[in-house]
Enzyme design. Sequence first.
Site, mmCIF file in Angstrom:
data_model
loop_
_atom_site.group_PDB
_atom_site.id
_atom_site.type_symbol
_atom_site.label_atom_id
_atom_site.label_comp_id
_atom_site.label_asym_id
_atom_site.label_seq_id
_atom_site.Cartn_x
_atom_site.Cartn_y
_atom_site.Cartn_z
ATOM 1 N N TYR A 136 -20.813 19.174 -10.158
ATOM 2 C CA TYR A 136 -22.242 18.873 -10.098
ATOM 3 C C TYR A 136 -22.391 17.344 -10.146
ATOM 4 C CZ TYR A 136 -22.054 23.695 -11.861
ATOM 5 O OH TYR A 136 -21.751 25.024 -12.067
ATOM 6 N N CYS A 170 -45.706 18.260 -22.034
ATOM 7 C CA CYS A 170 -45.017 17.855 -23.269
ATOM 8 C C CYS A 170 -45.374 18.844 -24.373
ATOM 9 C CB CYS A 170 -45.490 16.484 -23.733
ATOM 10 S SG CYS A 170 -45.009 15.122 -22.688
ATOM 11 N N GLU A 218 -20.585 18.679 -5.169
ATOM 12 C CA GLU A 218 -22.041 18.584 -5.291
ATOM 13 C C GLU A 218 -22.668 19.338 -4.120
ATOM 14 O OE1 GLU A 218 -24.658 17.262 -7.202
ATOM 15 O OE2 GLU A 218 -25.912 17.945 -5.525
ATOM 16 N N CYS A 257 -28.062 20.056 -20.302
ATOM 17 C CA CYS A 257 -29.482 19.845 -20.609
ATOM 18 C C CYS A 257 -30.113 21.101 -21.191
ATOM 19 C CB CYS A 257 -30.246 19.365 -19.374
ATOM 20 S SG CYS A 257 -30.119 20.477 -17.981
ATOM 21 N N CYS A 269 -52.527 19.836 -20.582
ATOM 22 C CA CYS A 269 -51.284 19.674 -19.817
ATOM 23 C C CYS A 269 -50.125 20.403 -20.509
ATOM 24 C CB CYS A 269 -50.986 18.183 -19.713
ATOM 25 S SG CYS A 269 -49.416 17.821 -18.950
ATOM 26 N N GLN A 325 -30.563 10.323 -13.608
ATOM 27 C CA GLN A 325 -30.998 10.572 -14.982
ATOM 28 C C GLN A 325 -32.387 9.978 -15.191
ATOM 29 O OE1 GLN A 325 -29.342 12.490 -17.038
ATOM 30 N NE2 GLN A 325 -27.383 12.652 -15.948
ATOM 31 N N CYS A 355 -50.971 11.536 -26.350
ATOM 32 C CA CYS A 355 -51.463 11.836 -25.004
ATOM 33 C C CYS A 355 -52.785 12.605 -25.102
ATOM 34 C CB CYS A 355 -50.433 12.674 -24.252
ATOM 35 S SG CYS A 355 -51.047 13.226 -22.653
ATOM 36 N N CYS A 405 -50.156 9.284 -17.243
ATOM 37 C CA CYS A 405 -49.243 10.155 -17.975
ATOM 38 C C CYS A 405 -48.492 9.271 -18.959
ATOM 39 C CB CYS A 405 -48.279 10.837 -16.998
ATOM 40 S SG CYS A 405 -46.956 11.744 -17.809
#
Length: 460
Positions: A311, A96, A335, A416, A93, A282, A85, A178
Amino acid sequence: MSEQDRPAPVDNPSWLGRRVELRIESVAHGGHCVARHEGRVIFVRHTLPGEHVLAEITEDRGGSFCRADAVEVLASSPDRMPPPCPYAHPGGCGGCDFQHVALAAQRGLKAHVVAEQLRRLAALEWPVTVEELGSGAPDGNERAGLGWRRRVRFAVAPDGQLGLRAHRSHTVIALDHCPIGAPGVGDSSVLGARWIGVDEVEVAADDEGEVAVLSHREVPVRQSRDRKHHAGKQHGGKQHAGQQHGRGTRTRTSTEHVAGPELLRYSAGGRHFEVSAGSFWQTHPRAADVFTEQVLAAAELAAGEKALDLYAGSGLFTAALAGAVGPSGQVLGLEAAGGAVHDAASNLAALPWARVRRAAVTGAAVTAAVTELDGVAVIVLDPPRTGAGREVMSAMLSAAGGSGPARPRAIVYVACDPAALARDIRTATDEGWQLAGLRAFDAFPMTHHVECIAVLRPVA
Ligand SMILES: C[S@@+](CC[C@H](N)C(=O)[O-])C[C@H]1O[C@@H](n2cnc3c(N)ncnc32)[C@H](O)[C@@H]1O
């Protein structure tokens, strides 16, 4: 080593702007690598374990911890590669943080972080391998770890150009594409437009290649005179970034659907889902399918059993669990987001023994749900980055309902954030449960993020 565990700042002569030569040690939670200089810990971006770099201190938190950016690599790791990138450089940026790392090595770093969090926060030695998901992207992007990200929320620069923020900064780095964005997202035509009067523009693509565009604007929250006076003295609440409402004015996000379908279409686990353009799905094109398969395999549900899905979003796992327990079973999802609950009602229409209820997941809500179901065999949870927390974990671990089983036989935790997962696992092991399995997936190539699916079972 973890940034959040560093001591609070103390008065010290600032190192800000200093350039120092550093030997890079291991990677830390958050993706930066650890180095030490004159007794202080320094978290250094754009480096790799084993490297020798010249780094500039970008933040001095006093006492023992600083942040730095590598400005010159004096001895590089064999795992280093040129960032694909063009925006991935110090001051560029902040989206990432692993663009300079070969893909296989990125997975190695993530495995190290997951294992370290389990060791430090859950007192567990657990071998971790991070598995590749690919990207499903055409034209060779698959191998490169690019072209996978199907939802990006771009920031708006003062001149109306879209971009992403620089690392730990409000500065917007304007982008004309991107590289990690999926087709229609990373190369979206919205990037060439000027966006005046909005704060963020979100672009999301579905399985059919349809692309929705949403704009977000922070608007002041109306308050009575008394509440306004009080709120002006508080630090809580989301603050407006602009000037027109004055500093400290509380705001809320106003979202407008600008283009594309209002409902995005996805398939996972052999089922079809429709998801409002602003709702969670996702991000990685393979994640929903792979995670569903993993959750089902870990849950080992039989016909007629009951399960809880915390969730639950738009019902991805709720539907899969419903398929496993069949019409003689029952599945309840909880949720908080109204749009997702609305989507789940449609997505579960053909599975009337499953439903998602609008509710915040709290310890009390979990206990009430288990009591209502008269016991559950399995609980699945997929919390946001903060994890479930002690109260929700304890409610799950001690869940008992009427004539049902004394407690669930498994908790399947989709995570996550490895630190939050490790803390929640510690709560479980403290309360007589054990980690029975863990798989980790590279669902976010080029970034430090990693998704884990852990299975907890009561100690026999
Ligand atoms: C990581 S997503 C998972 C959604 C779903 N399992 C899926 O894979 O599509 C987390 C979900 O938790 C919801 N959420 C966040 N905080 C919550 C809370 N305190 N109570 C209930 N839901 C919450 C979000 O709206 C979001 O839909």
